[in-house]
Design a protein around this motif. Structure first.
Motif, short mmCIF file in Angstrom:
data_model
loop_
_atom_site.label_atom_id
_atom_site.label_comp_id
_atom_site.label_asym_id
_atom_site.label_seq_id
_atom_site.Cartn_x
_atom_site.Cartn_y
_atom_site.Cartn_z
N GLU A 169 0.83 -1.22 0.00
CA GLU A 169 0.00 0.00 0.00
C GLU A 169 0.85 1.26 0.00
OE1 GLU A 169 -2.91 0.14 -0.90
OE2 GLU A 169 -3.65 -1.89 -0.55
N PRO A 178 1.02 3.72 -2.14
CA PRO A 178 0.36 4.99 -2.45
C PRO A 178 -0.24 5.69 -1.23
CG PRO A 178 -0.26 3.33 -4.05
CD PRO A 178 0.50 2.63 -2.97
N TRP A 179 -0.71 4.92 -0.25
CA TRP A 179 -1.37 5.53 0.90
C TRP A 179 -0.38 6.15 1.87
CZ3 TRP A 179 -5.93 6.52 -0.47
CH2 TRP A 179 -6.60 5.66 -1.32
N ASP A 194 1.95 8.18 0.78
CA ASP A 194 2.28 9.46 0.16
C ASP A 194 1.14 10.45 0.34
OD1 ASP A 194 3.76 11.33 -1.27
OD2 ASP A 194 2.87 10.71 -3.17
N THR A 195 0.96 10.89 1.58
CA THR A 195 -0.08 11.86 1.87
C THR A 195 0.45 13.27 1.60
OG1 THR A 195 0.59 11.97 4.19
CG2 THR A 195 -1.16 10.40 3.63
N GLY A 234 0.42 -1.69 -4.29
CA GLY A 234 -0.64 -0.86 -3.75
C GLY A 234 -1.90 -0.98 -4.57
N ALA A 265 -3.98 1.62 -5.21
CA ALA A 265 -4.29 2.86 -5.94
C ALA A 265 -3.51 2.85 -7.25
CB ALA A 265 -3.95 4.07 -5.09
N TRP A 283 -1.98 6.07 -8.80
CA TRP A 283 -0.77 6.56 -8.14
C TRP A 283 0.44 5.74 -8.60
CZ3 TRP A 283 3.44 5.20 -5.40
CH2 TRP A 283 4.13 6.20 -4.72
#
Length: 158
Positions: free
Chosen positions: A68, A70-71, A73-74, A103, A105, A108
């Motif tokens: 995961e 992508p999550w 990279d906030t 991931g 997403a 992303w």
């Protein structure tokens, strides 16, 4: 009913907190990380990962698996530049490192890894495209046990 749900939720949150503390202490003991503090940035987190991997390096392949991605990279997290620095700096100087990221997403992953024009440009060795998961019923015993562990049935009250 609402109060009952609140109690169950509070118990789960408390159980997760306790499980998190226990897991962290087990990992700290296993990898001799007792003196380390929680990193304040992704740059610091990747530096700690470098130290951990160097301490465990016996010349054999070391696999770093990040799920995961992508999550992580906030906004304003600084994750992507820190990850690029880790990949292009420390990892690129070692031939026994295998970095696996995945991931859910897809957009992303495509824009920041597969089609990257930034610091990760041309860094992919392979891509694995997965089909959607479909469950067959009845579920295997392992899946049932995992579901029960993650979502235990409430105890009945007399």
């Amino acid at each position: 009913m609402w109060q009952y749900c609140q109690k169950i939720f509070a118990k789960r949150i408390n159980s997760l907190y306790i499980a998190d503390k226990v897991l962290k202490s087990i990992i700290a003991a296993e990898y001799k990380l007792e003196g380390y503090k929680m990193p304040k940035s992704w740059m610091e987190a990747f530096f700690l990962l470098e130290q951990l991997l160097q301490g465990q390096d016996k010349g054999e392949r070391q696999v770093i698996f990040i799920d995961e991605l992508p999550w992580m990279d906030t906004p304003r997290s600084g994750f992507l530049p820190a990850f690029e620095n880790f990949r292009n700096g420390w990892c690129s100087g070692r031939d026994n490192i295998m970095l696996v990221v995945c991931g859910s997403a897809t957009s992303w992953i495509l824009s920041n890894l597969s089609r990257s024009k930034g610091g990760l440009y041309g860094r992919l060795t392979a891509e694995i495209k997965l089909s959607p998961f479909t469950a067959t019923f009845p579920l295997p015993l392992e899946a049932i046990l995992i579901l029960i562990f993650l979502n235990p049935l409430p105890k009945s009250t007399p």
